[in-house]
Design a protein around this motif. Sequence first.
Motif, PDB file in Angstrom:
ATOM      1  N   ALA A 197     -40.834  45.620  48.921  1.00 25.56           N
ATOM      2  CA  ALA A 197     -42.256  45.659  49.274  1.00 25.56           C
ATOM      3  C   ALA A 197     -42.929  46.648  48.355  1.00 25.56           C
ATOM      4  O   ALA A 197     -42.344  47.663  47.969  1.00 25.56           O
ATOM      5  CB  ALA A 197     -42.435  46.070  50.731  1.00 25.56           C
ATOM      6  N   GLY A 210     -48.350  45.281  45.656  1.00 26.16           N
ATOM      7  CA  GLY A 210     -48.771  43.887  45.564  1.00 26.16           C
ATOM      8  C   GLY A 210     -48.238  43.004  46.655  1.00 26.16           C
ATOM      9  O   GLY A 210     -48.391  41.767  46.591  1.00 26.16           O
ATOM     10  N   GLY A 211     -47.573  43.575  47.661  1.00 22.20           N
ATOM     11  CA  GLY A 211     -47.016  42.789  48.749  1.00 22.20           C
ATOM     12  C   GLY A 211     -45.501  42.727  48.677  1.00 22.20           C
ATOM     13  O   GLY A 211     -44.858  43.541  48.005  1.00 22.20           O
ATOM     14  N   GLU A 212     -44.932  41.744  49.346  1.00 16.34           N
ATOM     15  CA  GLU A 212     -43.485  41.597  49.406  1.00 16.34           C
ATOM     16  C   GLU A 212     -43.000  40.529  48.429  1.00 16.34           C
ATOM     17  O   GLU A 212     -43.715  39.583  48.124  1.00 16.34           O
ATOM     18  CB  GLU A 212     -43.047  41.221  50.828  1.00 16.34           C
ATOM     19  CG  GLU A 212     -43.414  42.266  51.870  1.00 16.34           C
ATOM     20  CD  GLU A 212     -42.961  41.878  53.268  1.00 16.34           C
ATOM     21  OE1 GLU A 212     -42.439  40.743  53.437  1.00 16.34           O
ATOM     22  OE2 GLU A 212     -43.143  42.690  54.192  1.00 16.34           O
ATOM     23  N   ARG A 213     -41.771  40.703  47.935  1.00 15.40           N
ATOM     24  CA  ARG A 213     -41.158  39.685  47.101  1.00 15.40           C
ATOM     25  C   ARG A 213     -39.639  39.807  47.203  1.00 15.40           C
ATOM     26  O   ARG A 213     -39.110  40.789  47.722  1.00 15.40           O
ATOM     27  CB  ARG A 213     -41.603  39.795  45.639  1.00 15.40           C
ATOM     28  CG  ARG A 213     -41.154  41.061  44.912  1.00 15.40           C
ATOM     29  CD  ARG A 213     -41.714  41.099  43.495  1.00 15.40           C
ATOM     30  NE  ARG A 213     -41.303  42.300  42.780  1.00 15.40           N
ATOM     31  CZ  ARG A 213     -40.565  42.299  41.660  1.00 15.40           C
ATOM     32  NH1 ARG A 213     -40.155  41.139  41.138  1.00 15.40           N
ATOM     33  NH2 ARG A 213     -40.249  43.429  41.045  1.00 15.40           N
ATOM     34  N   THR A 214     -38.947  38.776  46.737  1.00 11.89           N
ATOM     35  CA  THR A 214     -37.489  38.796  46.703  1.00 11.89           C
ATOM     36  C   THR A 214     -37.033  38.685  45.256  1.00 11.89           C
ATOM     37  O   THR A 214     -37.686  38.056  44.424  1.00 11.89           O
ATOM     38  CB  THR A 214     -36.887  37.644  47.529  1.00 11.89           C
ATOM     39  OG1 THR A 214     -37.348  36.399  47.009  1.00 11.89           O
ATOM     40  CG2 THR A 214     -37.278  37.759  48.995  1.00 11.89           C
ATOM     41  N   ILE A 215     -35.887  39.304  44.981  1.00 12.15           N
ATOM     42  CA  ILE A 215     -35.316  39.293  43.642  1.00 12.15           C
ATOM     43  C   ILE A 215     -33.853  38.875  43.754  1.00 12.15           C
ATOM     44  O   ILE A 215     -33.080  39.501  44.491  1.00 12.15           O
ATOM     45  CB  ILE A 215     -35.384  40.698  42.990  1.00 12.15           C
ATOM     46  CG1 ILE A 215     -36.810  41.261  43.045  1.00 12.15           C
ATOM     47  CG2 ILE A 215     -34.877  40.644  41.552  1.00 12.15           C
ATOM     48  CD1 ILE A 215     -36.893  42.736  42.615  1.00 12.15           C
ATOM     49  N   ARG A 220     -40.993  47.455  40.100  1.00 11.53           N
ATOM     50  CA  ARG A 220     -42.234  48.041  39.603  1.00 11.53           C
ATOM     51  C   ARG A 220     -42.477  49.360  40.322  1.00 11.53           C
ATOM     52  O   ARG A 220     -42.004  49.566  41.431  1.00 11.53           O
ATOM     53  CB  ARG A 220     -43.395  47.078  39.861  1.00 11.53           C
ATOM     54  CG  ARG A 220     -43.189  45.703  39.234  1.00 11.53           C
ATOM     55  CD  ARG A 220     -44.057  44.647  39.886  1.00 11.53           C
ATOM     56  NE  ARG A 220     -43.721  43.308  39.411  1.00 11.53           N
ATOM     57  CZ  ARG A 220     -43.964  42.190  40.090  1.00 11.53           C
ATOM     58  NH1 ARG A 220     -44.570  42.257  41.285  1.00 11.53           N
ATOM     59  NH2 ARG A 220     -43.617  41.021  39.591  1.00 11.53           N
ATOM     60  N   GLU A 237     -42.659  50.071  44.245  1.00 15.42           N
ATOM     61  CA  GLU A 237     -41.930  49.101  45.060  1.00 15.42           C
ATOM     62  C   GLU A 237     -40.750  49.773  45.746  1.00 15.42           C
ATOM     63  O   GLU A 237     -40.063  50.616  45.166  1.00 15.42           O
ATOM     64  CB  GLU A 237     -41.456  47.922  44.222  1.00 15.42           C
ATOM     65  CG  GLU A 237     -42.579  46.962  43.866  1.00 15.42           C
ATOM     66  CD  GLU A 237     -42.078  45.666  43.251  1.00 15.42           C
ATOM     67  OE1 GLU A 237     -42.651  44.606  43.558  1.00 15.42           O
ATOM     68  OE2 GLU A 237     -41.138  45.732  42.430  1.00 15.42           O
ATOM     69  N   HIS A 253     -34.744  42.279  48.895  1.00 18.08           N
ATOM     70  CA  HIS A 253     -36.111  42.224  49.418  1.00 18.08           C
ATOM     71  C   HIS A 253     -36.817  43.528  49.085  1.00 18.08           C
ATOM     72  O   HIS A 253     -36.280  44.621  49.354  1.00 18.08           O
ATOM     73  CB  HIS A 253     -36.096  42.023  50.932  1.00 18.08           C
ATOM     74  CG  HIS A 253     -35.595  40.681  51.369  1.00 18.08           C
ATOM     75  ND1 HIS A 253     -36.434  39.664  51.764  1.00 18.08           N
ATOM     76  CD2 HIS A 253     -34.338  40.183  51.452  1.00 18.08           C
ATOM     77  CE1 HIS A 253     -35.717  38.597  52.086  1.00 18.08           C
ATOM     78  NE2 HIS A 253     -34.441  38.881  51.907  1.00 18.08           N
TER      79      HIS A 253
END
Length: 338
Positions: free
Chosen positions: A179, A182-187, A207, A210, A177
């Motif tokens: 942040a 550009g907000g939150e995302r999961t990889i 990025r 992050e 997880h």
Amino acid sequence: MMNFSYARAESVGEAIAAVSGDPHARYIAGGTNLVDLMKYDVERPGRLVDITRLPLREIAATAGGGIRIGALVPNSDLAYDARVERDYPLLASAILAGASAQLRNAATTGGNLLQRTRCYYFYDVGAPCNKRAPGSGCGAIGGVNRIHAILGASESCIATHPSDMCVALAALEAVVHVAGPGGERTIAFEDFHRLPGDRPEADNTLRHGELITAVELPAPRFGPHHTYLKLRDRLSYAFALVSVAAGLELEGDTIRDARVALGGVAHKPWRVPEAETLLRGQKPSREAFGAAAERLLQGARGQGDNDFKIELARRAVVRALEQAAAATPQRQSDKSIN
């Protein structure tokens, strides 16, 4: 060590804003790798943003039956957490196989994912290294390369990823997880680290700006049928020449499912799903394990000094799968191999 500015963030948002707005800024927590690199003049951040006060130290259950591990959980806390020891002993074992007790007390979950290679040429600023100085060449190719990659390498870089914990996380199919601006995302863990290709300076798919906030593990599956086998030059405080994280699901005397990941052999933890597919439906045997090892190592190529790692890895995979099948995992307190 060059001069740098320092700031301490009080929230995730404040930390992200501080780093994302400055191309020379870096996050720092335990600092067990970054500070070393700064001392060697390999890393030269102009600003360090301290994230140690952020609320990212919790290990919590998830709705799906797994756990979510905060990015700032120290390695020691994670390895000795009762839930991890009970439900994810493969992860606990891999952590205890790495570094020293003192370093595990300082190192964090998120930082472990971000470790940089221990390649001799990367650490020597007087040597050519495409990872440190893109376009300068790779001193390890044709040089001293005993510890280097046999899989997934390129003409630009043959360095390996040094983490033990990450090999177990790859086998356990973790999710990262993050942040950022550009907000939150999961990889998916498989997609987090990169192979070198023609951009070896990029270790992962984060990025700029992050921040890793947590690592999530799915519901436990392997029970006692697991092992983390680490082969190295010294019995303690040494990076893996080859390591294997293995987990098996058995139904009677048949393998229902399998996970196998290798460390010390590539720029990232090495996993080949087709090798695991070969094990499904098979009875545990040296022949079945050997076939899986051959598929895992398909395309392996040495660079001279490290040619021995191909056969070492083949034998390590078979031994690890035998340990997992017999529910006799490698004990990290006892350095002799089961």
